[in-house]
Design an enzyme around this catalytic site. Sequence first.
Site, PDB file in Angstrom:
ATOM      1  N   GLU A   1      10.223  15.862  15.137  1.00  0.00           N
ATOM      2  CA  GLU A   1      10.787  15.793  13.632  1.00  0.00           C
ATOM      3  C   GLU A   1       9.947  16.728  13.006  1.00  0.00           C
ATOM      4  O   GLU A   1       8.766  16.744  12.808  1.00  0.00           O
ATOM      5  CB  GLU A   1      10.576  14.353  13.215  1.00  0.00           C
ATOM      6  CG  GLU A   1      10.855  13.988  12.054  1.00  0.00           C
ATOM      7  CD  GLU A   1      10.511  12.634  11.299  1.00  0.00           C
ATOM      8  OE1 GLU A   1       9.248  12.199  11.777  1.00  0.00           O
ATOM      9  OE2 GLU A   1      11.384  11.936  10.842  1.00  0.00           O
TER      10      GLU A   1
ATOM     11  N   LYS B   1       1.081  -1.238   0.025  1.00  0.00           N
ATOM     12  CA  LYS B   1      -0.103   0.010  -0.156  1.00  0.00           C
ATOM     13  C   LYS B   1       0.957   1.329  -0.119  1.00  0.00           C
ATOM     14  O   LYS B   1       1.547   1.627   0.959  1.00  0.00           O
ATOM     15  CB  LYS B   1      -0.901  -0.074   1.276  1.00  0.00           C
ATOM     16  CG  LYS B   1      -1.854   1.178   0.957  1.00  0.00           C
ATOM     17  CD  LYS B   1      -2.586   1.594   2.230  1.00  0.00           C
ATOM     18  CE  LYS B   1      -1.724   2.662   2.732  1.00  0.00           C
ATOM     19  NZ  LYS B   1      -1.784   3.876   1.920  1.00  0.00           N
TER      20      LYS B   1
ATOM     21  N   CYS C   1      13.662  10.647   6.715  1.00  0.00           N
ATOM     22  CA  CYS C   1      13.775  10.027   8.183  1.00  0.00           C
ATOM     23  C   CYS C   1      14.972  10.101   8.610  1.00  0.00           C
ATOM     24  O   CYS C   1      15.536  10.198  10.069  1.00  0.00           O
ATOM     25  CB  CYS C   1      13.365   8.694   8.285  1.00  0.00           C
ATOM     26  SG  CYS C   1      14.049   7.712   7.062  1.00  0.00           S
TER      27      CYS C   1
ATOM     28  N   GLU D   1       9.730   1.286  10.612  1.00  0.00           N
ATOM     29  CA  GLU D   1      10.739   2.071  10.456  1.00  0.00           C
ATOM     30  C   GLU D   1      10.258   3.406  10.312  1.00  0.00           C
ATOM     31  O   GLU D   1       9.286   3.936   9.751  1.00  0.00           O
ATOM     32  CB  GLU D   1      11.154   1.902   8.719  1.00  0.00           C
ATOM     33  CG  GLU D   1      12.019   0.490   8.628  1.00  0.00           C
ATOM     34  CD  GLU D   1      13.317   0.491   9.265  1.00  0.00           C
ATOM     35  OE1 GLU D   1      13.919   1.513   9.860  1.00  0.00           O
ATOM     36  OE2 GLU D   1      14.037  -0.464   9.168  1.00  0.00           O
TER      37      GLU D   1
HETATM   38  P1  NAD Z   1       2.653   8.171   7.705  1.00  0.00           P
HETATM   39  O1  NAD Z   1       2.879   7.724   9.137  1.00  0.00           O
HETATM   40  O2  NAD Z   1       1.452   9.401   7.757  1.00  0.00           O
HETATM   41  O3  NAD Z   1       2.052   7.213   6.792  1.00  0.00           O
HETATM   42  C1  NAD Z   1       2.818   6.273   6.194  1.00  0.00           C
HETATM   43  C2  NAD Z   1       1.810   5.179   5.369  1.00  0.00           C
HETATM   44  O4  NAD Z   1       0.994   4.573   6.518  1.00  0.00           O
HETATM   45  C3  NAD Z   1       1.105   5.759   4.366  1.00  0.00           C
HETATM   46  O5  NAD Z   1       0.859   4.755   3.549  1.00  0.00           O
HETATM   47  C4  NAD Z   1      -0.316   6.105   4.974  1.00  0.00           C
HETATM   48  O6  NAD Z   1      -1.536   5.921   4.301  1.00  0.00           O
HETATM   49  C5  NAD Z   1      -0.377   4.869   6.109  1.00  0.00           C
HETATM   50  N1  NAD Z   1      -1.362   5.150   7.186  1.00  0.00           N
HETATM   51  C6  NAD Z   1      -1.513   6.364   7.669  1.00  0.00           C
HETATM   52  N2  NAD Z   1      -2.478   5.841   8.613  1.00  0.00           N
HETATM   53  C7  NAD Z   1      -2.616   4.432   8.762  1.00  0.00           C
HETATM   54  C8  NAD Z   1      -3.610   3.689   9.880  1.00  0.00           C
HETATM   55  N3  NAD Z   1      -4.005   4.070  10.841  1.00  0.00           N
HETATM   56  N4  NAD Z   1      -3.167   2.544   9.666  1.00  0.00           N
HETATM   57  C9  NAD Z   1      -2.297   1.676   8.586  1.00  0.00           C
HETATM   58  N5  NAD Z   1      -1.528   2.626   7.762  1.00  0.00           N
HETATM   59  C10 NAD Z   1      -1.824   4.214   7.769  1.00  0.00           C
HETATM   60  O7  NAD Z   1       4.050   8.902   7.525  1.00  0.00           O
HETATM   61  P2  NAD Z   1       4.121   9.859   5.962  1.00  0.00           P
HETATM   62  O8  NAD Z   1       3.790  11.113   6.548  1.00  0.00           O
HETATM   63  O9  NAD Z   1       3.640   9.409   4.881  1.00  0.00           O
HETATM   64  O10 NAD Z   1       5.762   9.807   6.152  1.00  0.00           O
HETATM   65  C11 NAD Z   1       6.530  10.314   6.954  1.00  0.00           C
HETATM   66  C12 NAD Z   1       7.148   9.860   8.067  1.00  0.00           C
HETATM   67  O11 NAD Z   1       7.875   8.524   7.573  1.00  0.00           O
HETATM   68  C13 NAD Z   1       8.065  10.486   8.735  1.00  0.00           C
HETATM   69  O12 NAD Z   1       7.733  10.477  10.052  1.00  0.00           O
HETATM   70  C14 NAD Z   1       9.389   9.865   8.657  1.00  0.00           C
HETATM   71  O13 NAD Z   1      10.384   9.881   9.634  1.00  0.00           O
HETATM   72  C15 NAD Z   1       8.974   8.598   8.561  1.00  0.00           C
HETATM   73  N6  NAD Z   1       9.994   7.697   7.654  1.00  0.00           N
HETATM   74  C16 NAD Z   1      10.778   6.523   8.305  1.00  0.00           C
HETATM   75  C17 NAD Z   1      11.534   6.023   7.298  1.00  0.00           C
HETATM   76  C18 NAD Z   1      12.685   5.111   7.901  1.00  0.00           C
HETATM   77  O14 NAD Z   1      13.052   4.043   7.186  1.00  0.00           O
HETATM   78  N7  NAD Z   1      12.521   4.793   9.453  1.00  0.00           N
HETATM   79  C19 NAD Z   1      11.786   6.137   6.062  1.00  0.00           C
HETATM   80  C20 NAD Z   1      10.996   7.317   5.410  1.00  0.00           C
HETATM   81  C21 NAD Z   1       9.882   7.955   6.308  1.00  0.00           C
END
Ligand code: NAD
Length: 456
Positions: free
Chosen positions: A357, A155, A264, A230
């Site tokens: 962050e 997804k 991240c 992650e």
């Molecule tokens: P997000 O957590 O809002 O969304 C990530 C994914 O989760 C999306 O596909 C979203 O549709 C899905 N999602 C949202 N709510 C959900 C729920 N209730 N249940 C299941 N899935 C759900 O994150 P974002 O804004 O897309 O990305 C930014 C974040 O990602 C930042 O905090 C960043 O640090 C983190 N990030 C971490 C890494 C790593 O490897 N550690 C890499 C890239 C990004």
Amino acid sequence: MSGTIEVIEPATEAVMAELPRAGAEEVDAAVARAKAAFPAWRDVAPGDRASLLHRLAEALEERSGDLATLEARNAGKPIGDARGEIGMVVETFRYYAGAPERLLGKTIPVAGGVDMTFREPLGVVAMIVPWNFPLTIASWKVAPALAAGNVVVLKPAELTPLSALELERIALEAGLPEGVLNVVAGPGSVCGRQLVEHPDVAKVAFTGSTEVGRGIAAGAAETIKRVTLELGGKSANLVFADADLEAAAAAAPGAVFGNAGQDCCARSRILVERSVLDEFMAALAPVVEAIAVGDPLDEATQMGPLISAGQREAVAAYVPDDAPVAIRGDVPEGEGYWYPPTVLAPVANDDRAAREEIFGPVACVIPFSGEAEAIALANDTIYGLSGSVWSGDGGRALRVARALETGVISINSNTSVRVSTPFGGFKQSGVGRELGPDALDHYTEVKNVYYATGED
Ligand code: NAD
């Protein structure tokens, strides 16, 4: 299906695609297709599974120009960076194409027989990924999972679904059997949640915010699903007085303003030894001011827009009128979610901008005095994803690297991620490791088999 997703190009604010928005029914159908495909995929001979992954890598390489342009437009990233990311996607599939024939078990000395272990696939693995590195992060999960014999439901984020949908098409063309890799483009609150709760999903591999990750871990507990998380970061870039200051200052902006800070691994806390603070700031300013912010498709661009208007608003909230802005770059005028590279200095480690962050191009410079304070400040965070140590004293650099509570460290460099080395976080930055040999442990279960060879 519930309506359509309008995919926006963040540099122009124009709609670049419209596609059906998947809902819970589409998730159920994708999980069912994956489940049906699992027995045959698990039984594909290791060498044949390796060949299929090589073919997929080849097909992705052939399409890499188009994929890079798609990713640059949809995620707003500079085209040069997008090319590098697609290159890493290809490399990731190549690396894990070597895995099916190297999933080795052990033989363990026991009485009365032979004891051996096998690494078995889990079954249906759900993958939920963010919008900042859409296809790259997907490949870190899809490649090892498929190599180990799992089937996948991926997804993508609603803001950036296009490259994942291309991957699904390319995989079929490359000969992956129907149902082995399925993509559902829909909202996290519906499709993500459905995947987390689905009884036929064995594992959830998630990359995203710590807040959503917490909910996923809780949801997965209901059916004892395996999880890899992650999550977020607030990484420290430690610059000691004995470092090559020119090199540290030249490299620091790339480590926090790359991908417009939506990374991240962003080293968004730059910790500088107090005795060289002025010298460091003087070397940093021209580098930050020279960052070329603009059209992602222009080869000269080094930083694009933020992903959305909402993200820009969230970032701007960390820089109120009275913020200590020490350095600020330029942005284009007109359409697009632009935000200038911004350095706040000096900042205390307990300021909100230094604790949370920001996920945008805002860095905090935090002065320190001596090694012990540097380590204490760097570790004073809920996160622990990446970090850097700049020092001319090799012993100190290694000592500090060992003392930092973080998963990925670089010394006299700001790089975190390589296909062949493990990546992941300490503390609230996550659970599990991706990439390198370690990722395969997270897509397999260990099975122990005892074979009696005679009388016990
Ligand atoms: P997000 O957590 O809002 O969304 C990530 C994914 O989760 C999306 O596909 C979203 O549709 C899905 N999602 C949202 N709510 C959900 C729920 N209730 N249940 C299941 N899935 C759900 O994150 P974002 O804004 O897309 O990305 C930014 C974040 O990602 C930042 O905090 C960043 O640090 C983190 N990030 C971490 C890494 C790593 O490897 N550690 C890499 C890239 C990004």
